[in-house]
Design a protein around this motif. Structure first.
Motif, short mmCIF file in Angstrom:
data_model
loop_
_atom_site.label_atom_id
_atom_site.label_comp_id
_atom_site.label_asym_id
_atom_site.label_seq_id
_atom_site.Cartn_x
_atom_site.Cartn_y
_atom_site.Cartn_z
N ILE A 9 59.08 84.05 14.33
CA ILE A 9 58.36 82.63 14.77
C ILE A 9 59.08 82.37 15.56
CG2 ILE A 9 58.05 80.89 12.83
CD1 ILE A 9 58.39 82.32 10.36
N SER A 10 58.35 81.48 16.32
CA SER A 10 58.87 81.40 18.06
C SER A 10 58.76 79.34 17.51
CB SER A 10 57.98 81.82 19.05
OG SER A 10 58.82 80.62 19.79
N LEU A 11 60.49 78.57 17.18
CA LEU A 11 60.33 77.26 17.91
C LEU A 11 60.10 76.79 18.83
CD1 LEU A 11 63.11 77.14 15.15
CD2 LEU A 11 61.04 76.30 14.45
N PRO A 12 59.89 77.37 19.74
CA PRO A 12 59.74 76.56 21.10
C PRO A 12 58.00 76.81 21.09
CG PRO A 12 61.89 77.79 21.39
CD PRO A 12 61.53 78.54 19.52
N MET A 13 57.77 78.01 20.47
CA MET A 13 56.34 78.42 21.12
C MET A 13 55.12 77.24 19.51
SD MET A 13 54.01 80.00 22.38
CE MET A 13 53.99 81.07 23.50
N GLU A 14 56.03 77.47 18.66
CA GLU A 14 55.22 76.07 17.29
C GLU A 14 55.75 74.13 18.59
OE1 GLU A 14 52.95 75.68 14.80
OE2 GLU A 14 53.75 77.58 15.28
N PHE A 15 56.76 74.71 18.99
CA PHE A 15 56.75 73.01 19.82
C PHE A 15 55.91 72.96 20.56
CE2 PHE A 15 59.45 70.84 23.26
CZ PHE A 15 59.30 69.53 22.44
N LEU A 16 55.06 73.92 21.87
CA LEU A 16 53.96 74.07 22.43
C LEU A 16 53.01 74.01 21.79
CD1 LEU A 16 53.21 73.88 25.12
CD2 LEU A 16 52.92 76.72 24.83
N TYR A 17 52.56 74.18 20.98
CA TYR A 17 51.56 74.34 20.13
C TYR A 17 51.15 72.08 19.43
CZ TYR A 17 49.16 78.31 21.17
OH TYR A 17 48.15 78.99 22.09
N SER A 18 52.79 71.57 18.83
CA SER A 18 52.52 71.17 18.39
C SER A 18 52.44 69.62 19.14
CB SER A 18 53.75 70.38 17.76
OG SER A 18 55.10 70.25 18.15
N LEU A 19 52.85 70.02 20.64
CA LEU A 19 52.53 68.70 21.43
C LEU A 19 51.20 68.70 21.87
CD1 LEU A 19 55.82 69.58 23.88
CD2 LEU A 19 55.21 67.59 23.05
N TYR A 20 50.39 69.46 21.92
CA TYR A 20 48.99 70.14 21.99
C TYR A 20 48.18 69.20 21.21
CZ TYR A 20 44.22 71.98 23.00
OH TYR A 20 42.70 71.99 22.22
N ALA A 21 48.70 69.74 19.72
CA ALA A 21 47.94 69.34 18.36
C ALA A 21 48.26 67.22 18.81
CB ALA A 21 48.77 69.91 17.30
N LEU A 22 49.03 66.93 18.63
CA LEU A 22 49.07 65.59 18.80
C LEU A 22 48.77 65.02 20.57
CD1 LEU A 22 51.57 65.79 16.73
CD2 LEU A 22 52.13 63.61 17.81
N GLY A 23 48.42 65.58 21.49
CA GLY A 23 47.98 65.46 22.78
C GLY A 23 46.81 65.09 22.44
N THR A 24 46.18 66.37 22.13
CA THR A 24 44.23 66.28 22.99
C THR A 24 44.03 65.03 21.07
OG1 THR A 24 44.72 68.46 20.82
CG2 THR A 24 44.58 68.27 23.37
N ASP A 25 44.85 64.79 20.13
CA ASP A 25 44.32 64.22 19.14
C ASP A 25 43.05 64.44 18.29
OD1 ASP A 25 45.03 61.72 17.39
OD2 ASP A 25 43.92 60.35 19.19
#
Length: 351
Positions: A9-25
């Motif tokens: 479980i990589s917190l940095p990788m999950e952080f990246l995908y959370s940015l994508y989730a909110l960035g693409t809305d």
């Protein structure tokens, strides 16, 4: 000898995908629905909770770097090459420490991978010392999304400013949006992890075929990391380190198992043809029928962005038509003709 796959479980990788989730809305929600699923209440609540404390400026910056035309996915380069760093702040510090030239080179390596001179060659070093040559290279590169091209040009013209904006976004987004719900995110992933760990341990061949979309994962000297992701949500994506001594990565959405629920034959056939009813996917199948391709090659050949390639490949993997293959330190996509043709043959037999 079976490939070495390390669940993590990589917190940095999950952080990246959370940015994508909110960035693409809305694009993130549409992606989930395109797989025939609806975002869970947990996901909807999580996105709202993360978005609420963001300032208007950080919201705009999240969109700038992480929508379809954004360049923020270069963050994966810092993560993949530093798997021992499992704190988001540690990765953010790496971005902050990079000088503007290194930051720019990461973007250019991603956008113009096939047109740049060989890395570390005299020609490569010369082009990064000449902004005019870099701009010429960008203008000679095909972009489906003009906003993406505009952002690459802005980075070439103002690399220090763009790098500082990116670093500021990461720091503020982490503090305001991600860190307050970090424990909830970890709990959600950990709840699903035991299920996938059991399948990987008991039936590794089934796991690789069904969830990683590969029947022939070759041994990588350093092995592979498997990160289960809440914000990837569904399907799988592969990241290559391009180096023998650094592990390659798979990022698997925790809801991917829902794609394999038993359904009626007619529904499966309808979904199969729905996946094929897209011009980009048909074009990908035609290209992959010639030879294996890696993601950046497909992006350039089809004049679309790498995230868009990943999006469409996810559907082709879902019906088993495309698998992963590691060649020369790169993750390639490969056409599985038998799995592509079988549903067509079964459909014809039904008549």
């Amino acid at each position: 000898m079976k490939p070495s796959i390390t669940p993590l479980i990589s917190l940095p990788m999950e952080f990246l995908y959370s940015l994508y989730a909110l960035g693409t809305d809305k694009g993130f929600v549409e992606m989930i629905r395109a797989f025939g699923l609806e975002p869970s209440a947990e996901m909807t609540d999580m996105l709202q909770k993360m978005k609420k404390p963001l300032s208007r400026y950080i919201e705009q910056e999240t969109t700038y770097f992480f929508d379809a035309g954004g360049l923020g996915f270069i963050l994966y380069k810092y993560i993949v090459h530093n798997p021992a760093l499992n704190k988001v702040n540690e990765i953010i510090e790496l971005v902050q420490k990079d000088d503007s030239d290194k930051f720019l080179s990461k973007i250019m390596d991603s956008v113009c991978k096939n047109t740049l001179p060989a890395k570390e060659s005299p020609e490569y070093k010369a082009i990064f010392g000449d902004r005019a040559k870099l701009l010429q290279l960008v203008n000679e590169t095909k972009f489906q999304d003009e906003s993406r091209k505009t952002r690459v040009i802005e980075t070439v013209q103002n690399p220090e400013e763009i790098k500082q904006r990116f670093a500021l976004l990461l720091g503020r987004f982490y503090a305001a949006a991600f860190e307050p719900v970090e424990a909830e995110i970890l709990k959600s992933i950990d709840t699903a992890k035991s299920k996938y760990d059991a399948i990987l341990k008991e039936t590794p061949e089934l796991f690789m075929s069904r969830y990683l979309n590969t029947d022939s994962l070759k041994n990588h000297p350093a092995g592979y990391i498997l990160h289960l992701s809440l914000f990837k949500y569904v399907s799988c994506h592969a990241y290559s380190s391009y180096q023998d001594h650094v592990k390659d990565w798979f990022v698997l959405g925790i809801y991917t198992d829902q794609l394999f629920n038993e359904s009626a034959l007619a529904e499966r056939q309808a979904h199969f043809f729905k996946v094929l009813s897209d011009v980009n996917r048909i074009s990908m199948i035609r290209l992959l029928s010639e030879r294996p391709w890696f993601g950046q090659e497909l992006a350039e050949a089809l004049n679309i962005s790498p995230p868009t390639v990943s999006y469409h490949i996810g559907f082709l993997q879902q019906i088993g038509a495309v698998s992963f293959k590691r060649i020369d330190n790169r993750i390639y996509y490969e056409l599985d003709r038998d799995k592509l043709l079988k549903p067509l043959q079964d459909y014809l037999k039904s008549f």
